[in-house]
Design an enzyme around this catalytic site. Structure first.
Site, PDB file in Angstrom:
ATOM      1  CG  HIS A   1      -0.492   0.049   2.708  1.00 35.93           C
ATOM      2  ND1 HIS A   1      -0.355   1.128   3.296  1.00 35.93           N
ATOM      3  CD2 HIS A   1      -0.005  -1.128   3.462  1.00 35.93           C
ATOM      4  CE1 HIS A   1       0.077   0.798   4.520  1.00 35.93           C
ATOM      5  NE2 HIS A   1       0.485  -0.668   4.595  1.00 35.93           N
TER       6      HIS A   1
ATOM      7  CG  ASP B   1       2.608   0.748   7.718  1.00 37.34           C
ATOM      8  OD1 ASP B   1       2.256  -0.045   6.663  1.00 37.34           O
ATOM      9  OD2 ASP B   1       1.802   0.770   8.674  1.00 37.34           O
TER      10      ASP B   1
ATOM     11  CD  GLU C   1      -2.964  -1.574   5.129  1.00 34.66           C
ATOM     12  OE1 GLU C   1      -2.876  -2.454   5.799  1.00 34.66           O
ATOM     13  OE2 GLU C   1      -2.855  -0.415   5.560  1.00 34.66           O
TER      14      GLU C   1
HETATM   15 CO    CO Z   1       0.027   0.925   9.037  1.00 38.40          CO
HETATM   16 ZN    ZN Z   2       1.199  -1.174   6.400  1.00 37.45          ZN
END
Ligand code: CO
Ligand code: ZN
Length: 329
Positions: free
Chosen positions: A63, A165, A196
């Protein structure tokens, strides 16, 4: 590894729903190296490498979005009140630097509290405005800010940055697509997904459209190798890519886990098993699409997830690239 590409992917402004700049960076990197490159209605970037017709269709997903704050309103002194976009722990944002898409910068403050953790509704963003009018001339209601890009190398192998992330996985996925041989048996569909962090929304529609025979998500996972943690997770930085067994969004298909572990063993790729008692990832959406799709996840161990200091080890990143490449082969 193309470190410049990694820096560019990490630095792109891209809260959930506003991933355009990250998409542009990845699009530029993949152009001419895949058979097709398209953006769907949701904003997912879908890169396809056609197979020779004898293989399967494999969907990869990582993502592009990351967590942020959206402006609800400004008070009469010019402080912005905000709500979270994705899973924010308010405490971790206090004193942080944020930036809006139009370049307006801010710092995060919080209402003073004697007891307990601060919640997002008690945070405010100070953009230097002195009245509501001034604040709303600089940003609009609904605008989103994210943690300002800031990149550090820690020791020989580790790097820290906001948005690791899941940009580190976008990087892994891009490197895999760039390293594919001229002819492949399988058709490989790499989805750089949107939204996401707010509920696997991009991967949900993409998985339906792609209709894959196998789904593999790439994402970060929590670790248990810092001094004091509530739950001692089995994953450590520097011990290889993690093969997910389960999280809150899916229980990985056993045959897919077995395939990953077998490939890792055959090719001497360092891996560790991962059980994550919280969180979810795109594979949860892929697995449940249509009549069900065998799905698994290659994770990159990451410290301090959802903070400015998300830290990964480049040896694990290398292992993740090798493992995903082995899976699509
Ligand atoms: Co995350
Ligand atoms: Zn993630």
């Amino acid at each position: 590894m193309n470190m410049q590409l990694l820096y560019d992917i990490l630095a792109g402004y891209g809260p959930s729903g506003c991933e355009g700049r990250v998409r542009a960076v990845i699009e530029r990197a993949l152009e001419g190296h895949v058979d097709s490159l398209e953006t769907d209605v949701m904003g997912n970037l879908i890169a396809v490498k056609k197979g020779d017709g004898t293989g399967r269709r494999i969907m990869l997903s990582s993502h592009m979005d990351h967590i942020g704050l959206a402006v609800i309103d400004a008070d009469k002194h010019g402080f912005l009140r905000v709500c979270n976009v994705g899973g924010i722990r308010a405490q971790k944002l206090i004193s942080g630097h944020v930036v809006f898409e139009n370049g307006v910068c801010g710092v995060v403050g919080a209402d003073e509290k004697v007891k307990g953790d601060v919640t997002v509704s008690e945070l405010y963003v100070d953009i230097g405005a002195q009245s509501r009018e001034e604040a709303l001339s600089m940003v609009s209601i609904g605008d989103m800010c994210v943690m300002q890009p800031r990149f550090s190398r820690l020791g020989e192998h580790r790097i820290a940055s906001p948005a690791m992330d899941d940009r580190i996985a976008c990087f892994v996925q891009a490197e895999v697509m760039l390293s594919l041989p001229e002819k492949t048996r399988n058709e490989i569909v790499a989805v750089f997904s949107v939204q996401e962090e707010v509920g696997l929304r991009g991967a949900t529609t993409a998985a339906y459209a792609v209709n894959p025979d196998l789904g593999i998500a790439i994402d970060v996972t929590g670790v248990g190798d810092v001094p004091k943690v509530a739950t001692k997770l089995p994953v450590s930085l520097g011990k290889g890519a993690a093969v997910k067994i389960m999280d809150r969004s899916l229980i990985c298909t056993p045959s897919v886990v077995a395939m990953m572990e077998k490939l890792a063993e055959e090719r001497n790729i360092p891996v560790q098993r991962e059980v994550l008692p919280y969180g979810g990832t795109d594979a949860g959406a892929i697995q449940k699409t249509r009549g069900g799709v065998p799905s698994g996840v290659v994770s990159i161990p990451c410290r301090y997830i959802h903070s400015e200091a998300e830290t990964v080890d480049l040896r694990d990143v290398r292992a993740a690239i090798e493992l995903v490449a082995a899976c699509v082969e």
